[in-house]
Design a protein around this motif. Structure first.
Motif, mmCIF file in Angstrom:
data_model
loop_
_atom_site.group_PDB
_atom_site.id
_atom_site.type_symbol
_atom_site.label_atom_id
_atom_site.label_comp_id
_atom_site.label_asym_id
_atom_site.label_seq_id
_atom_site.Cartn_x
_atom_site.Cartn_y
_atom_site.Cartn_z
ATOM 1 N N THR A 67 -35.761 -112.356 -5.978
ATOM 2 C CA THR A 67 -36.381 -111.169 -6.548
ATOM 3 C C THR A 67 -37.849 -111.074 -6.140
ATOM 4 O OG1 THR A 67 -36.830 -112.404 -8.547
ATOM 5 C CG2 THR A 67 -34.856 -111.049 -8.541
ATOM 6 N N LYS A 68 -38.272 -111.927 -5.205
ATOM 7 C CA LYS A 68 -39.635 -111.906 -4.671
ATOM 8 C C LYS A 68 -40.678 -112.046 -5.778
ATOM 9 C CE LYS A 68 -38.440 -109.077 -0.673
ATOM 10 N NZ LYS A 68 -37.105 -108.569 -1.085
ATOM 11 N N ARG A 69 -40.414 -112.955 -6.733
ATOM 12 C CA ARG A 69 -41.408 -113.252 -7.747
ATOM 13 C C ARG A 69 -42.142 -114.534 -7.367
ATOM 14 N NH1 ARG A 69 -39.814 -110.865 -12.926
ATOM 15 N NH2 ARG A 69 -38.409 -109.238 -12.271
ATOM 16 N N LYS A 70 -43.193 -114.812 -8.140
ATOM 17 C CA LYS A 70 -43.907 -116.058 -7.925
ATOM 18 C C LYS A 70 -42.982 -117.210 -8.342
ATOM 19 C CE LYS A 70 -47.762 -117.730 -10.125
ATOM 20 N NZ LYS A 70 -48.891 -117.342 -10.967
ATOM 21 N N GLY A 114 -37.789 -112.036 -18.178
ATOM 22 C CA GLY A 114 -39.143 -111.992 -17.639
ATOM 23 C C GLY A 114 -39.724 -113.336 -17.259
ATOM 24 N N ILE A 116 -40.937 -117.445 -17.494
ATOM 25 C CA ILE A 116 -41.584 -118.345 -18.451
ATOM 26 C C ILE A 116 -42.495 -117.578 -19.405
ATOM 27 C CG2 ILE A 116 -43.393 -118.922 -16.773
ATOM 28 C CD1 ILE A 116 -43.478 -121.690 -18.171
ATOM 29 N N GLY A 117 -42.381 -117.895 -20.691
ATOM 30 C CA GLY A 117 -43.218 -117.248 -21.690
ATOM 31 C C GLY A 117 -42.624 -115.970 -22.242
ATOM 32 N N GLN A 118 -41.541 -115.475 -21.658
ATOM 33 C CA GLN A 118 -40.987 -114.195 -22.090
ATOM 34 C C GLN A 118 -39.624 -114.343 -22.761
ATOM 35 O OE1 GLN A 118 -42.788 -111.246 -21.278
ATOM 36 N NE2 GLN A 118 -44.339 -112.643 -20.515
ATOM 37 N N ASP B 211 -46.680 -109.390 -8.471
ATOM 38 C CA ASP B 211 -45.747 -110.401 -7.986
ATOM 39 C C ASP B 211 -44.522 -110.466 -8.882
ATOM 40 O OD1 ASP B 211 -46.784 -111.462 -10.237
ATOM 41 O OD2 ASP B 211 -47.455 -113.345 -9.359
ATOM 42 N N GLY B 212 -44.381 -109.471 -9.762
ATOM 43 C CA GLY B 212 -43.196 -109.403 -10.612
ATOM 44 C C GLY B 212 -43.256 -110.319 -11.818
ATOM 45 N N ASN B 213 -44.303 -111.125 -11.918
ATOM 46 C CA ASN B 213 -44.402 -112.032 -13.055
ATOM 47 C C ASN B 213 -45.338 -111.441 -14.106
ATOM 48 O OD1 ASN B 213 -44.581 -114.090 -14.842
ATOM 49 N ND2 ASN B 213 -44.998 -115.675 -13.320
ATOM 50 N N CYS B 214 -44.778 -110.791 -15.105
ATOM 51 C CA CYS B 214 -45.593 -110.064 -16.071
ATOM 52 C C CYS B 214 -46.439 -110.999 -16.938
ATOM 53 C CB CYS B 214 -44.717 -109.187 -16.948
ATOM 54 S SG CYS B 214 -43.877 -107.910 -16.019
ATOM 55 N N ALA B 215 -45.992 -112.262 -17.087
ATOM 56 C CA ALA B 215 -46.704 -113.181 -17.963
ATOM 57 C C ALA B 215 -48.110 -113.472 -17.444
ATOM 58 C CB ALA B 215 -45.928 -114.493 -18.102
ATOM 59 N N SER B 216 -48.262 -113.573 -16.114
ATOM 60 C CA SER B 216 -49.554 -113.962 -15.562
ATOM 61 C C SER B 216 -50.310 -112.748 -15.050
ATOM 62 C CB SER B 216 -49.342 -114.973 -14.439
ATOM 63 O OG SER B 216 -48.675 -114.347 -13.368
#
Lengths: 309, 228
Positions: A67-70, A114, A116-118, B211-216
């Motif tokens: 999904t091209k996320r970090k 979402g 980690i943390g979500q 980067d799609g990571n809403c947390a950071s």
């Protein structure tokens, strides 16, 4: 550039606590229970945990890459989730069960909400409940050296006598990580000393559970019954490692008290009147779901507004 | 597209009652334990929907505005009673499987919703096609959910029909899927899949540097586009 001339915007003072450090501490704290589990149930228990940790990390990596996320594999949260799933397995399950559990925990409960943390509930607990409902037979068959027997908690519920000392040291049947109270306590105390968790949730959880059992258990102040309830099942593992999960416990101190009392009561209800002997996992995910509500009613007053309505 | 075909397309794809409008969730979640049950529920609802749309549309100038909801309910309830008796007489297996959910078709919000939103304002012909479209959309959705739940949760395919098959013995059914949580999981996954297809089709706007990571992410304020 000269450090003195480096002008940056606030904040200037930063904490050294990182997700990675915290997860490392939790993994270290789980070590005694893990080592004891392997010692008690043999190398196959180690295989189960390797599979659960491996697939948790792999699922996280594959999903975030696709999904091209970090990619957040290096923060260690997937490792801890995988380890907790492994510790919650009976020692005789086929390896595809922890695999399925890890994929469900990371993919459905954590990443789809979402990352980690979500996550809205503890991934490891959600996976355990998922597996417990799906494969009730395999998840509740406890076998040591080819002899299968009921867990002390089941025996206790059936009115039989149990050996509390063995429950404390861990020479009983149960899931890999939950058997030894002393190993879990060692980990929990390590977390307390390192400041990773605070005493509020575990102590109040266990306390309110005890009070509930005293009031409704039908055995009153019988120390033998109470200590067997306290040492049995997943209560210790749940109270020290699951209930204190940063993401799924309330952020306010008052909220944590309410949350812990709620968990104690729910666990008591499930254990006394539920169809199975244990109830910690269901109590925990139900408690997790109520956390947003608890946080909403325990929002602290802003400084200077204490007296006003 | 002519307006009759448009009604069918609208009910099955564009405003699919289950996957897009999210109506009628109670039967959707409760009876889809197998493809056969889902199809049975979908078709019974469709019959009621088509006939109620026809009758309400025909009576739309006679029914006084102030008492229209009770009037619709009377029409729908009579039709449901007929369908219930017919199922009980001719397909007792389905009757036993659906049980309480057949009389509950009366309060299915798709039926009342179409009566209120469409049949009470349009001609009988169009209303019938609207009912057909919505009914087919509902049936397809329920069959689809039932198919996956049955396959994963019981290891069988189309059981209860002449084409029944089952997976090899080695497959161990994940029985959570035929229980209540499985209904939510399958429904959510199908809707997520359809939304993803939709987004791909219509193009998705992403905020730069996301980067799609809403947390950071610091800029949660200006990010409503990416989140929706």
């Amino acid at each position: 550039m000269n450090g003195l001339l480096n002008v940056s915007s606030s904040p200037h003072a930063r904490s050294h606590v990182t997700t990675k450090n915290l997860m490392l501490d939790v993994a270290l704290a789980l070590l005694p229970a893990t080592v004891f589990g392997v010692y008690r149930f043999g190398l196959y228990a180690l295989c189960i945990m390797v599979v659960s940790v491996g697939f948790a990390v792999l699922t996280e990596y594959v999903f975030e890459t696709c999904t091209k996320r970090k990619v957040t594999v290096s923060d260690g949260s997937a490792i801890v989730t995988g380890l907790l799933i492994g510790l919650n397995m009976p020692s005789t399950v086929p390896l595809w069960i922890p695999m399925l559990g890890s994929i469900f925990a990371i993919l459905v409960v954590k990443q789809l909400f979402g990352g980690i943390g979500q996550n809205f509930m503890n991934p490891a607990m959600a996976a355990r409940c998922f597996l417990l409902i799906s494969f009730a037979g395999r998840m509740t068959t406890f076998d040591v050296d080819g002899v299968s027997s009921a867990t002390p908690l089941t025996a206790l519920k059936a009115g039989e006598t149990v050996d509390v000392a063995a429950m404390f040291t861990g020479f009983i049947t149960g899931t890999i990580g939950e058997v030894s109270v002393i190993a879990i306590l060692a980990g929990g105390i390590y977390l307390l000393i390192k400041g990773v968790i605070r005493w509020t949730i575990p102590v109040i959880y266990l306390g309110s559970f005890l009070v509930f059992i005293m009031l409704f258990g039908g055995h009153g102040l019988d120390m033998y019954y109470l200590s067997a309830q306290l040492c049995g099942g997943g209560l210790m593992l749940g109270a020290w490692f699951m209930a204190t999960d940063y993401v799924t416990c309330p952020i306010t101190e008052r909220g944590r008290v309410i949350y812990a009392v709620l968990l104690g009561i729910l666990t008591g209800i499930f254990r006394l009147w539920g169809s199975s002997a244990g109830g910690v996992s269901y109590a925990l995910i139900l408690g997790n779901l109520l956390v947003p509500l608890i946080e909403k009613v325990t929002v602290p007053k802003a400084f200077g507004l204490e007296g006003k309505a | 597209m002519n307006k009759y075909a448009e009604r069918l397309y609208n009910g099955i794809v564009k405003e699919n009652p289950t996957f897009i409008l999210m109506l009628g969730m109670c039967p959707t979640l409760a009876v889809t334990t197998s493809a056969f049950n889902g199809l049975g529920m979908g078709l019974s609802t469709m019959v009621v929907l088509v006939v109620s749309n026809l009758l309400i549309s025909a009576l739309r100038n006679i029914i006084p505005d102030k008492v229209r909801i009770p009037a619709y309910i009377v029409v729908v309830a009579s039709l449901v009673t007929i369908v219930q008796l017919l199922i009980q007489a001719y397909i007792p297996v389905l009757y036993d499987a659906l049980g309480l959910y057949i009389p509950l078709i009366v309060v299915n919000c798709i039926i009342l919703g179409r009566a209120e939103a469409y049949a009470s304002k349009n001609s009988p012909g169009l209303s019938v096609f609207d009912g057909l479209g919505m009914g087919f959309g509902f049936s397809i959705a329920l069959t689809c959910i039932g198919f996956f739940r049955e396959l994963i949760g019981a290891g069988t395919l189309l059981s209860g029909t002449p084409f029944a098959m089952s997976l090899p013995e080695a497959y161990e059914p994940v029985s959570i899927f035929v229980l209540a949580p499985g209904a939510f999981l399958v429904l959510a996954l199908i809707i997520a899949f359809l939304n993803a297809m939709n987004i791909q089709h219509n193009g998705n706007k992403k905020v730069e540097g996301c980067d799609g990571n809403c947390a950071s992410c610091g800029q949660s304020q200006g990010c409503t586009d990416a989140k929706n």
